[in-house]
Design a protein around this motif. Structure first.
Motif, PDB file in Angstrom:
ATOM      1  N   TYR A  66       0.871  -1.170   0.000  1.00  0.00           N
ATOM      2  CA  TYR A  66       0.000   0.000   0.000  1.00  0.00           C
ATOM      3  C   TYR A  66       0.913   1.226   0.000  1.00  0.00           C
ATOM      4  N   TYR A  67       0.416   2.340  -0.525  1.00  0.00           N
ATOM      5  CA  TYR A  67       1.239   3.538  -0.619  1.00  0.00           C
ATOM      6  C   TYR A  67       0.544   4.709   0.056  1.00  0.00           C
ATOM      7  N   GLN A  68       1.287   5.390   0.929  1.00  0.00           N
ATOM      8  CA  GLN A  68       0.722   6.552   1.624  1.00  0.00           C
ATOM      9  C   GLN A  68       1.520   7.799   1.260  1.00  0.00           C
ATOM     10  N   PRO A  69       0.811   8.880   0.877  1.00  0.00           N
ATOM     11  CA  PRO A  69       1.534  10.082   0.466  1.00  0.00           C
ATOM     12  C   PRO A  69       2.250  10.784   1.617  1.00  0.00           C
ATOM     13  N   ILE A  70       3.386  11.385   1.294  1.00  0.00           N
ATOM     14  CA  ILE A  70       4.083  12.308   2.191  1.00  0.00           C
ATOM     15  C   ILE A  70       4.024  13.653   1.477  1.00  0.00           C
TER      16      ILE A  70
ATOM     17  N   GLU B 236       5.281  14.811  -2.069  1.00  0.00           N
ATOM     18  CA  GLU B 236       6.731  14.822  -2.310  1.00  0.00           C
ATOM     19  C   GLU B 236       7.338  13.431  -2.188  1.00  0.00           C
ATOM     20  N   GLY B 237       6.521  12.491  -1.796  1.00  0.00           N
ATOM     21  CA  GLY B 237       7.001  11.125  -1.688  1.00  0.00           C
ATOM     22  C   GLY B 237       5.874  10.221  -1.262  1.00  0.00           C
ATOM     23  N   CYS B 238       6.168   8.933  -1.170  1.00  0.00           N
ATOM     24  CA  CYS B 238       5.174   8.035  -0.602  1.00  0.00           C
ATOM     25  C   CYS B 238       5.896   6.934   0.161  1.00  0.00           C
ATOM     26  N   GLU B 239       5.212   6.414   1.179  1.00  0.00           N
ATOM     27  CA  GLU B 239       5.783   5.318   1.954  1.00  0.00           C
ATOM     28  C   GLU B 239       5.105   4.024   1.536  1.00  0.00           C
TER      29      GLU B 239
ATOM     30  N   TRP C 177       6.742  14.851   9.812  1.00  0.00           N
ATOM     31  CA  TRP C 177       5.831  14.598  10.934  1.00  0.00           C
ATOM     32  C   TRP C 177       4.741  13.640  10.503  1.00  0.00           C
ATOM     33  N   GLU C 178       4.599  12.540  11.238  1.00  0.00           N
ATOM     34  CA  GLU C 178       3.609  11.530  10.843  1.00  0.00           C
ATOM     35  C   GLU C 178       2.432  11.503  11.807  1.00  0.00           C
ATOM     36  N   GLY C 179       1.338  10.914  11.345  1.00  0.00           N
ATOM     37  CA  GLY C 179       0.151  10.789  12.189  1.00  0.00           C
ATOM     38  C   GLY C 179      -0.728  12.028  12.188  1.00  0.00           C
TER      39      GLY C 179
ATOM     40  N   TYR D 209      -3.500  10.440   7.942  1.00  0.00           N
ATOM     41  CA  TYR D 209      -4.809  10.207   7.344  1.00  0.00           C
ATOM     42  C   TYR D 209      -5.421  11.485   6.764  1.00  0.00           C
ATOM     43  N   PHE D 210      -5.082  12.644   7.340  1.00  0.00           N
ATOM     44  CA  PHE D 210      -5.626  13.901   6.805  1.00  0.00           C
ATOM     45  C   PHE D 210      -5.225  14.095   5.340  1.00  0.00           C
ATOM     46  N   PHE D 211      -4.023  13.721   5.005  1.00  0.00           N
ATOM     47  CA  PHE D 211      -3.545  13.869   3.619  1.00  0.00           C
ATOM     48  C   PHE D 211      -3.840  12.643   2.776  1.00  0.00           C
TER      49      PHE D 211
END
Ligand code: C2E
Ligand code: CA
Ligand code: CA
Ligand code: CA
Length: 282
Positions: free
Chosen positions: A42-46, A55-58, A238-240, A261-263
């Motif tokens: 799964y991919y989450q945006p940064i 600017e990236g994804c995890e 900053w995460e979360g 989750y906001f983003f």
């Protein structure tokens, strides 16, 4: 994506993990699962906090178990680490994530959204001499530059800090991939090593942002953390971040990058692709 955050199976409860028999069964299943392509990323945006631009994804791994359904990483990563299966899992994640990034770069619909891939690296990976070669080989095979990859390492993995780890870190550094401390402040919380380690980024543990929501007077404390990170010449992530208010407060104290989750929640490939296309040109 609906399954994210819901119906998390507590199959591999830490207590039951002590049963050697169950552990052996999971290991067998997981080994089979890796080979049978049951793992999925799964991919989450940064995002850049000022603009909301990606600017990236995890890359975050899940196990699509034929019987038990979608299993979250907290349920099987520890088993993989305890048994040595983590090396194979780590190689799969590295290869799969970078192949995915190359596909997005090749696709005219998404190639404008150039960004970097973050993957989670466990302590065992750092202790393997082949890890640096694996990273180099994958980048070469996919034709990607080293700066398109950022490795997220927990404090625990880095602080074990034996000579081999340090050698591996220096080699990765020389290779040119980004190195980031993950879950900063969650464990050992020693400020001293921030200046000594060959890393360029710090991801602050999400517990700090969570506290901010409960008590806005925490903001000054978070500003101090951000200050320390900056003064070490590092970039803070900053995460979360779950609300607009949290994002705004962090921005107000000079934080530049965030995740939460906001983003956007972690999404399967197809959904993340749709998200990338929707934000094209931003
Ligand atoms: P992590 O590296 O700290 O990853 C962030 C975790 O926080 C993810 O959980 C993500 O879904 C969750 N998260 C993201 N935004 C928010 C938010 O706004 N609020 C809340 N409450 N949570 C948020 P996930 O995907 O369950 O992963 C858990 C952990 O499993 C990761 O923590 C990481 O340590 C490990 N992990 C995941 N994928 C891999 C992998 O490929 N390799 C290794 N070695 N570990 C992995
Ligand atoms: Ca991470
Ligand atoms: Ca983290
Ligand atoms: Ca974690």
């Amino acid at each position: 994506s609906k399954s994210e955050g819901r119906s998390k199976l507590k199959l591999f409860d830490p207590v039951t993990l002590h049963s050697r028999q169950l552990q052996r069964q999971i290991v067998g299943d997981l080994r089979e699962g890796i080979r049978a392509d049951q793992l999925v990323l799964y991919y989450q945006p940064i995002v850049e906090l000022a603009t909301g631009n990606i600017e990236g994804c995890e890359a975050l791994v899940r196990w699509n178990h034929p019987v038990h359904g979608l299993i979250m990483p907290d349920q099987f990563i520890p088993v993989a680490e305890a048994t040595g299966l983590i090396a194979e899992l780590g190689r799969w994640v590295l290869r799969t994530a970078m192949r995915q990034l190359r596909q997005w770069r090749d696709d005219p619909a998404t190639q404008q959204t150039v960004f970097s891939m973050r993957i989670n690296v466990s302590a065992a990976d750092l202790q393997s001499l082949e890890f640096v070669d694996d990273v180099r080989d994958v980048l070469l095979a996919e034709g990607l530059s080293p700066d398109s990859l950022v490795l997220e390492l927990t404090e625990g993995a880095i602080i074990q800090n034996n000579e081999l780890d340090r050698y591996t870190l220096m080699s990765l550094r020389r290779l040119g991939v980004g190195l980031e401390i993950d879950d900063f402040g969650a464990g050992y919380s020693s400020m001293g090593y921030l200046r000594k380690l060959p890393v360029d980024r710090v991801k602050v543990d999400r517990q700090f942002v969570k506290d901010l929501g409960k008590d806005p007077s925490q903001l000054e404390f978070l500003a101090a953390i951000q200050q320390v990170i900056r003064s070490c010449g590092l970039e803070g992530v900053w995460e979360g971040i779950e609300t607009a208010q949290e994002a705004e407060l962090l921005r107000s104290i000079g934080c530049t990058s965030g995740q939460g989750y906001f983003f956007g929640r972690p999404l399967p490939e197809a959904d993340f692709l749709a998200r990338l296309k929707a934000t094209r040109g931003h």
